[in-house]
Design an enzyme around this catalytic site. Structure first.
Site, mmCIF file in Angstrom:
data_model
loop_
_atom_site.group_PDB
_atom_site.id
_atom_site.type_symbol
_atom_site.label_atom_id
_atom_site.label_comp_id
_atom_site.label_asym_id
_atom_site.label_seq_id
_atom_site.Cartn_x
_atom_site.Cartn_y
_atom_site.Cartn_z
ATOM 1 N N TYR A 98 0.798 -1.239 0.000
ATOM 2 C CA TYR A 98 0.000 0.000 0.000
ATOM 3 C C TYR A 98 0.827 1.285 0.000
ATOM 4 O O TYR A 98 0.263 2.378 0.037
ATOM 5 C CB TYR A 98 -0.915 0.010 1.238
ATOM 6 C CG TYR A 98 -1.526 -1.330 1.491
ATOM 7 C CD1 TYR A 98 -2.442 -1.866 0.585
ATOM 8 C CD2 TYR A 98 -1.167 -2.089 2.597
ATOM 9 C CE1 TYR A 98 -2.981 -3.117 0.774
ATOM 10 C CE2 TYR A 98 -1.710 -3.350 2.792
ATOM 11 C CZ TYR A 98 -2.617 -3.864 1.886
ATOM 12 O OH TYR A 98 -3.138 -5.105 2.073
ATOM 13 N N ASP A 102 2.911 2.681 -2.260
ATOM 14 C CA ASP A 102 2.948 3.510 -3.466
ATOM 15 C C ASP A 102 1.709 4.415 -3.518
ATOM 16 O O ASP A 102 1.820 5.631 -3.648
ATOM 17 C CB ASP A 102 3.016 2.622 -4.716
ATOM 18 C CG ASP A 102 4.156 1.628 -4.636
ATOM 19 O OD1 ASP A 102 5.310 2.059 -4.757
ATOM 20 O OD2 ASP A 102 3.895 0.425 -4.423
ATOM 21 N N TYR A 133 6.204 -6.585 7.915
ATOM 22 C CA TYR A 133 6.151 -7.625 6.887
ATOM 23 C C TYR A 133 6.165 -8.988 7.565
ATOM 24 O O TYR A 133 6.587 -9.111 8.721
ATOM 25 C CB TYR A 133 7.342 -7.482 5.926
ATOM 26 C CG TYR A 133 7.352 -6.143 5.212
ATOM 27 C CD1 TYR A 133 6.343 -5.816 4.314
ATOM 28 C CD2 TYR A 133 8.338 -5.197 5.459
ATOM 29 C CE1 TYR A 133 6.327 -4.586 3.663
ATOM 30 C CE2 TYR A 133 8.333 -3.964 4.817
ATOM 31 C CZ TYR A 133 7.323 -3.667 3.920
ATOM 32 O OH TYR A 133 7.295 -2.445 3.296
ATOM 33 N N ARG A 181 6.437 0.168 8.741
ATOM 34 C CA ARG A 181 7.227 -0.472 7.683
ATOM 35 C C ARG A 181 7.243 0.426 6.439
ATOM 36 O O ARG A 181 6.584 1.475 6.411
ATOM 37 C CB ARG A 181 6.615 -1.827 7.355
ATOM 38 C CG ARG A 181 5.294 -1.725 6.615
ATOM 39 C CD ARG A 181 4.660 -3.078 6.372
ATOM 40 N NE ARG A 181 3.730 -3.014 5.261
ATOM 41 C CZ ARG A 181 2.896 -3.985 4.918
ATOM 42 N NH1 ARG A 181 2.866 -5.098 5.621
ATOM 43 N NH2 ARG A 181 2.099 -3.849 3.870
ATOM 44 N N GLY A 182 7.964 -0.022 5.402
ATOM 45 C CA GLY A 182 7.900 0.644 4.093
ATOM 46 C C GLY A 182 8.283 2.107 4.159
ATOM 47 O O GLY A 182 9.350 2.471 4.658
ATOM 48 N N GLU A 183 7.378 2.958 3.678
ATOM 49 C CA GLU A 183 7.706 4.379 3.587
ATOM 50 C C GLU A 183 6.666 5.269 4.278
ATOM 51 O O GLU A 183 6.986 6.088 5.133
ATOM 52 C CB GLU A 183 7.834 4.777 2.107
ATOM 53 C CG GLU A 183 8.119 6.249 1.925
ATOM 54 C CD GLU A 183 8.699 6.605 0.570
ATOM 55 O OE1 GLU A 183 9.402 5.783 -0.045
ATOM 56 O OE2 GLU A 183 8.469 7.748 0.118
ATOM 57 N N ASP A 184 5.405 5.098 3.897
ATOM 58 C CA ASP A 184 4.426 6.064 4.380
ATOM 59 C C ASP A 184 4.113 5.902 5.873
ATOM 60 O O ASP A 184 4.080 6.892 6.617
ATOM 61 C CB ASP A 184 3.136 5.968 3.550
ATOM 62 C CG ASP A 184 2.180 7.082 3.896
ATOM 63 O OD1 ASP A 184 2.570 8.255 3.770
ATOM 64 O OD2 ASP A 184 1.058 6.791 4.343
ATOM 65 N N GLN A 222 -6.586 5.707 5.971
ATOM 66 C CA GLN A 222 -5.309 6.387 6.246
ATOM 67 C C GLN A 222 -5.448 7.376 7.396
ATOM 68 O O GLN A 222 -4.569 7.488 8.257
ATOM 69 C CB GLN A 222 -4.867 7.130 4.996
ATOM 70 C CG GLN A 222 -3.644 6.558 4.383
ATOM 71 C CD GLN A 222 -3.121 7.401 3.235
ATOM 72 O OE1 GLN A 222 -3.717 8.385 2.812
ATOM 73 N NE2 GLN A 222 -1.991 6.992 2.705
#
Ligand code: TRH
Length: 372
Positions: A13, A15, A190, A268-271, A252
């Site tokens: 999610y 991107d 993850y 995790r990830g970016e956002d 969100q």
């Protein structure tokens, strides 16, 4: 000004998470017209439940959402074109951009990294080899020499209000608010994360812990720990000091509220990683894994920056926990959480320090205006 944001969902999610936040802020704060072209509406529906995955075109919060399918239709290009994370624009669209009298400002919005090289690459221009078009590389980042981070106007005051009184959030989630002495933790990671070891540590903790786990891939893995094949939203499992509460995957906006309300956030990830920094609470980040462990270099670059003004003992514990968490080794929760107070006040200083920098959307708008 009209903006087109192209988003190819690689997986998960993040991107669309970044693109959707950018689009919302552009519309809300800069009154520009925004169209998102996305190739996976199911992914978008997870973070924005109003999305209808069956529609070719829809409007949500004043943003036009187009399902990006091939063959790509003939579209009039916008004034600013965002190619999120190098997703490669359709040839037909690029040809139409080149045919415009004034070519659009074409931006490749890059992934977030704290590595020092980002500063020298931010804003670089790359002329198209065969067409009269220039693509600019726009890098988010943690320093004034980068494009900054997405941060909406009034975010800190909304956060502070919820942190003063979070009763409404717990009520909305249908779960009791924290009891005195309880540590509330959100867990988003993850499936490679060593969750079993962590859950065991929490179960054996000297004080009560409530773990809030959004329903999804990782809850299936955690289900094994709980002796079940699947954990659905609403399920609640108690093991000694630990209450494991599965909650629905939130919008969100509500996910932000959850981050604000918890004492510690696993992201995790970016956002989610950025949003947890705005929450000004201790964080544990699981970085998106890449080949040849490139991600570990990125992880260390962030930790080095984040720990610059943190006392050595707490910084060492933070590094050690991240090392284990990101290498699927046994993380030492107690050694980390013993520094809670210091980590908490550091999280506030860090958010305040970042909050003094221009936010990504404002910087991007300025950048594009100067190139029109
Ligand atoms: O989902 P992620 O792992 O996203 C990614 C993708 O893998 C992507 O391909 C990669 O490029 C990127 O990471 C670096 O993690 P991320 O970035 O945190 O995105 C999750 C989004 O989901 C974020 O916008 C927050 C949102 N979210 C909710 O809206 N509700 C929830 O309940 C939760 C847990 C998350």
């Amino acid at each position: 000004m009209r903006w087109d944001i192209f988003c190819h969902v690689v997986d998960n999610y993040g991107d669309i998470g970044v693109c959707w936040r950018l689009a919302r802020q552009l519309v809300m704060e800069f009154a520009v017209s925004v169209r998102i072209l996305i190739d996976n509406l199911d992914s978008m529906q997870r973070i924005c439940p109003e999305t209808n995955p069956d529609l070719a075109v829809q409007h949500i919060l004043g943003i036009e959402i187009l399902h990006w399918v091939m063959p790509f239709p003939d579209l009039v290009p916008a004034d600013v074109v965002i190619e999120a994370f190098g997703c490669e624009l359709p040839t037909r669209y690029v040809t139409a951009m080149a045919a415009e009298k004034t070519g659009p400002v074409w931006i490749n919005l890059e992934y977030l990294s704290a590595e020092p090289w980002v500063e020298s690459c931010h804003g670089l221009a790359s002329p198209h080899p065969g067409l009269p078009l220039i693509k600019y590389f726009f890098f988010p980042g943690f320093t004034a020499e980068t494009g900054g981070l997405i941060r909406e106007a009034g975010l800190f005051s909304r956060r502070d209000a919820l942190q003063t009184n979070s009763a409404g959030l717990w009520q909305e989630l249908g779960i009791p608010g924290p009891i005195p002495g309880e540590t509330t933790i959100s867990l988003f990671c993850y499936s490679s994360a060593p969750t079993r070891n962590l859950l065991d540590a929490w179960a054996n903790s000297a004080s009560p812990i409530r773990c809030l786990l959004p329903e999804g891939a990782v809850s299936q893995q955690v289900a094994g720990w709980a002796g079940k094949s699947y954990l659905a939203a609403g399920e609640c499992i108690q093991r000694r000091s630990l209450i494991l509460q599965v909650i629905p995957f939130l919008s969100q906006e509500n996910y932000d509220h959850l981050l604000w309300a918890c004492d510690c956030n696993f992201v995790r990830g970016e956002d989610s990683f950025v949003r947890a920094q705005w929450a000004a609470r201790p964080i544990i980040w699981q970085i998106y894994p890449q080949q040849e462990n490139i991600h570990l270099t990125k992880l260390n670059a962030f930790l080095d920056l984040y720990c610059q003004n943190l006392i050595k003992e707490a910084a060492d514990a933070l590094h050690a926990f991240h090392r284990s968490w990101n290498r699927n080794e046994n993380p030492d929760w107690d050694a980390f959480w013993t520094h809670q107070k210091i980590l908490q006040s550091h999280a506030i200083s860090w958010a305040d320090q970042l909050g003094k920098m221009p936010d990504l959307t404002s910087s991007l708008v300025d950048f594009c205006r100067n190139r029109q």
